[in-house]
Design an enzyme around this catalytic site. Structure first.
Site, mmCIF file in Angstrom:
data_model
loop_
_atom_site.group_PDB
_atom_site.id
_atom_site.type_symbol
_atom_site.label_atom_id
_atom_site.label_comp_id
_atom_site.label_asym_id
_atom_site.label_seq_id
_atom_site.Cartn_x
_atom_site.Cartn_y
_atom_site.Cartn_z
ATOM 1 N N ASN A 172 1.176 1.880 6.841
ATOM 2 C CA ASN A 172 0.871 1.024 5.695
ATOM 3 C C ASN A 172 0.767 1.788 4.392
ATOM 4 O OD1 ASN A 172 0.467 -1.637 7.075
ATOM 5 N ND2 ASN A 172 -1.048 -0.419 8.175
ATOM 6 N N ARG A 226 0.800 -1.231 0.000
ATOM 7 C CA ARG A 226 0.000 0.000 0.000
ATOM 8 C C ARG A 226 0.831 1.278 0.000
ATOM 9 N NH1 ARG A 226 -4.112 -0.199 4.566
ATOM 10 N NH2 ARG A 226 -2.944 -1.947 5.436
ATOM 11 N N GLU A 241 -7.644 -13.291 13.931
ATOM 12 C CA GLU A 241 -7.468 -12.297 12.876
ATOM 13 C C GLU A 241 -8.843 -11.857 12.363
ATOM 14 O OE1 GLU A 241 -4.482 -10.830 11.775
ATOM 15 O OE2 GLU A 241 -4.069 -11.749 13.708
HETATM 16 C C1 UD1 Z 1 -0.612 -8.225 12.050
HETATM 17 C C2 UD1 Z 1 -1.266 -9.202 13.056
HETATM 18 C C3 UD1 Z 1 -2.556 -8.564 13.587
HETATM 19 C C4 UD1 Z 1 -2.267 -7.208 14.203
HETATM 20 C C5 UD1 Z 1 -1.552 -6.308 13.191
HETATM 21 C C6 UD1 Z 1 -1.099 -5.043 13.868
HETATM 22 C C7 UD1 Z 1 -0.663 -11.449 12.358
HETATM 23 C C8 UD1 Z 1 -1.124 -12.678 11.664
HETATM 24 N N1 UD1 Z 1 -1.543 -10.438 12.397
HETATM 25 O O1 UD1 Z 1 -1.484 -8.132 10.960
HETATM 26 O O2 UD1 Z 1 -3.129 -9.433 14.571
HETATM 27 O O3 UD1 Z 1 -3.478 -6.608 14.633
HETATM 28 O O4 UD1 Z 1 -0.373 -6.975 12.681
HETATM 29 O O5 UD1 Z 1 -0.592 -4.153 12.909
HETATM 30 O O6 UD1 Z 1 0.432 -11.420 12.862
HETATM 31 N N2 UD1 Z 1 5.990 -9.479 7.881
HETATM 32 C C9 UD1 Z 1 7.100 -10.203 7.517
HETATM 33 N N3 UD1 Z 1 6.930 -11.373 6.848
HETATM 34 C C10 UD1 Z 1 5.704 -11.858 6.534
HETATM 35 C C11 UD1 Z 1 4.570 -11.116 6.903
HETATM 36 C C12 UD1 Z 1 4.728 -9.931 7.586
HETATM 37 O O7 UD1 Z 1 8.223 -9.809 7.801
HETATM 38 O O8 UD1 Z 1 5.642 -12.945 5.919
HETATM 39 C C13 UD1 Z 1 6.169 -8.224 8.615
HETATM 40 C C14 UD1 Z 1 5.684 -7.020 7.843
HETATM 41 O O9 UD1 Z 1 6.747 -6.460 7.088
HETATM 42 C C15 UD1 Z 1 5.221 -6.080 8.949
HETATM 43 C C16 UD1 Z 1 4.782 -7.026 10.042
HETATM 44 O O10 UD1 Z 1 5.387 -8.263 9.772
HETATM 45 O O11 UD1 Z 1 6.296 -5.304 9.459
HETATM 46 C C17 UD1 Z 1 3.265 -7.175 10.103
HETATM 47 O O12 UD1 Z 1 2.805 -7.733 8.911
HETATM 48 P P1 UD1 Z 1 1.430 -7.298 8.254
HETATM 49 O O13 UD1 Z 1 1.218 -8.067 7.018
HETATM 50 O O14 UD1 Z 1 1.347 -5.824 8.179
HETATM 51 O O15 UD1 Z 1 0.402 -7.827 9.382
HETATM 52 P P2 UD1 Z 1 -1.090 -7.427 9.548
HETATM 53 O O16 UD1 Z 1 -1.899 -8.098 8.519
HETATM 54 O O17 UD1 Z 1 -1.186 -5.968 9.662
HETATM 55 CA CA CA Z 2 0.222 -4.004 9.026
#
Ligand code: UD1
Ligand code: CA
Length: 457
Positions: A235, A24, A163
């Site tokens: 985001n 995003r 989630e």
């Molecule tokens: C996540 C949480 C959610 C919480 C939210 C808060 C999970 C499953 N969900 O959701 O409960 O309310 O954060 O903002 O954890 N990242 C990686 N590798 C991956 C996926 C993500 O490094 O494979 C990192 C992203 O770069 C980011 C962070 O983890 O810094 C969070 O990932 P994101 O996809 O934004 O999680 P949300 O869907 O927002």
């Molecule tokens: Ca996020």
């Protein structure tokens, strides 16, 4: 690699998640490298991590890994990076750190690279709660719970995190949300992560499955709460701009609380690491890039831009001055309007008051640099130094062609192009000698006017 400064009873390993694509943001730049407060987002997460004096910091990289790893190494040289080649979810991301932590015994704390406002107090509160529970999740009361994970509590006990995508209508009505931060015993968390599957709406390995998995083993989880502002994640560019406003507002308030005078604080832009001493004065529209320190009682006048520099007590900068990296301004020195200083030491009480460029130079105490002086430091290939002694008087519009030096108490005549060293106490004149032609100005003008009249006729 270990942190040389670690000092905790229970060693801490911080895992910073920075692999996500940040779709995003709509940008070629990886999200952790977008700037907030003049420094990359990940710098804020690393600073928060640093407040825990952790034994280890592990950054999980993926999207734009090369650039993110380079920045992480610059910011925290002893931090380790590990790659998550496919972004299969937050649980999968944390699990990538497991091979680096096989011999580690202590706590693991998960931070996000895109969540810059977490305070040291909140991290300390999470640590404190670890005394009573195996897993501690940081939660908050969300004004608009939207896509956040929901915390399902039974009293103090956190039963599970669901989630938004997987939640029932009743669960979605819960306003207590997951910030994403989690702490627990490292070996326990990594073992439990091994059992996390991806049978959910997103098809991802969720870190958020840990509390429920812990419960099944008879372990306990809890949530501690912090203000929603702290958990603000970035985001989109709109969220980044909002975060910048929040960041600046907080920094201005901190500065005022620590005794810095500002006429129009809403126009002053600080960086994450700006340090300004008590009773320093900052006028309107001043911008601080990273790496600036300003001592007590210095004055930064309106419309000045500073980065990577130090301003000593009693110095006055601007209005309209530019201090670039490596500028070191001595006590009571003056840097005036439209003066640029780069990689240069300006001595105590020295003055560069108007329209000058001082780069790769050293100016001794009490010297006066006339208007329009330029250190010609660059020959098109290499940079060269100009060394000016103490109590030197540089005449206006002097070009100092480096490498060159001016001895103590020497002078240059205005308009000089100085290419050779000047010994102490010497006056250097390096310009064409003036020739006066009496009456020639009037005769010349008459001739030009006659030519013009001839053309019209
Ligand atoms: C996540 C949480 C959610 C919480 C939210 C808060 C999970 C499953 N969900 O959701 O409960 O309310 O954060 O903002 O954890 N990242 C990686 N590798 C991956 C996926 C993500 O490094 O494979 C990192 C992203 O770069 C980011 C962070 O983890 O810094 C969070 O990932 P994101 O996809 O934004 O999680 P949300 O869907 O927002
Ligand atoms: Ca996020």
């Amino acid at each position: 690699m270990n942190n040389p400064e670690t000092g905790n009873a229970t060693p801490i390993a911080v895992v910073v998640l920075a692999a996500g694509q940040g779709t995003r943001m709509n940008s070629d730049l990886p999200k952790p490298l977008h700037k907030l407060g003049g420094v990359p987002l990940i710098a804020h997460a690393l600073a928060a991590a640093g407040s825990l004096t952790p034994a280890r910091i592990i950054v999980v990289t993926g999207h734009g890994a090369d650039a993110v790893e380079k920045t992480a190494a610059d910011l925290a040289p002893w931090a380790e990076c590990v790659r998550q080649h496919e972004q299969l979810g937050t649980g999968h991301a944390v699990l990538q750190a497991a091979p680096l932590l096989t011999d580690f015994s202590g706590d693991l704390i998960v931070l996000y690279a895109d969540t810059p406002f977490i305070t040291p107090e909140t991290l300390a509160a999470m640590q404190a709660a670890r005394a009573r529970h195996d897993i501690v999740v940081l939660g908050f009361e969300a004004a608009d719970p939207g896509r956040y994970g929901r915390l399902i509590l039974d009293g103090e006990r956190l039963l599970r995190i669901v989630e938004a995508k997987d939640a029932s209508a009743a669960e979605r009505a819960v306003t207590l949300c997951n910030s994403g931060l989690m702490a627990g015993d490292a070996a326990t968390m990594l073992r439990l992560l091994g059992a996390v599957g991806n049978h959910n709406a997103a098809g991802e390995y969720y870190l958020t499955d840990l509390p429920a998995l812990a419960m099944r083993e008879g372990l306990t989880a809890t949530a501690i709460l912090c203000p929603e502002e702290e958990t603000l994640g970035i985001n989109s560019r709109a969220e980044l701009a909002q975060a910048e406003i929040a960041f600046q507002t907080a920094r201005r308030a901190d500065m005022q609380a620590s005794g810095v005078a500002m006429q129009a604080p809403e126009t002053v832009i600080f960086a994450q690491d700006t340090w300004v001493g008590r009773d320093a004065e900052i006028e309107a529209h001043v911008v601080f890039g990273p790496g600036v320190t300003v001592e007590s009682g210095a004055r930064i006048r309106a419309f000045s831009h500073l980065e990577g520099c130090h301003v000593s007590a009693g110095a006055v900068i601007g209005p309209y001055a530019r201090l670039r990296p490596g500028a070191e301004i001595g006590n009571d020195a003056r840097i005036g309007n439209f003066v640029e200083v780069k990689e240069a030491q300006i001595g105590e009480g020295a003055k560069v008051n108007h329209l000058s460029y001082i780069g790769d130079a050293e100016i001794g105490d009490g010297s006066n640099i006339g208007a329009g002086t330029i250190t010609c430091n660059y020959d098109g290939v290499m940079k060269h130094r100009t060394v000016i002694g103490r109590d030197v008087f540089v005449g206006s519009n002097t070009m100092l062609v480096a490498p060159v030096s001016l001895g103590d108490q020497s002078m240059t005549a205005s308009g000089s192009v100085i290419t050779e060293d000047v010994a102490p106490g010497t006056l250097a004149l390096a310009r064409a000698k003036q020739v006066n032609k009496p009456g020639l100005a009037i005769r010349l003008m008459e001739r030009l006017r006659a030519i013009k009249a001839g053309k019209k006729g």
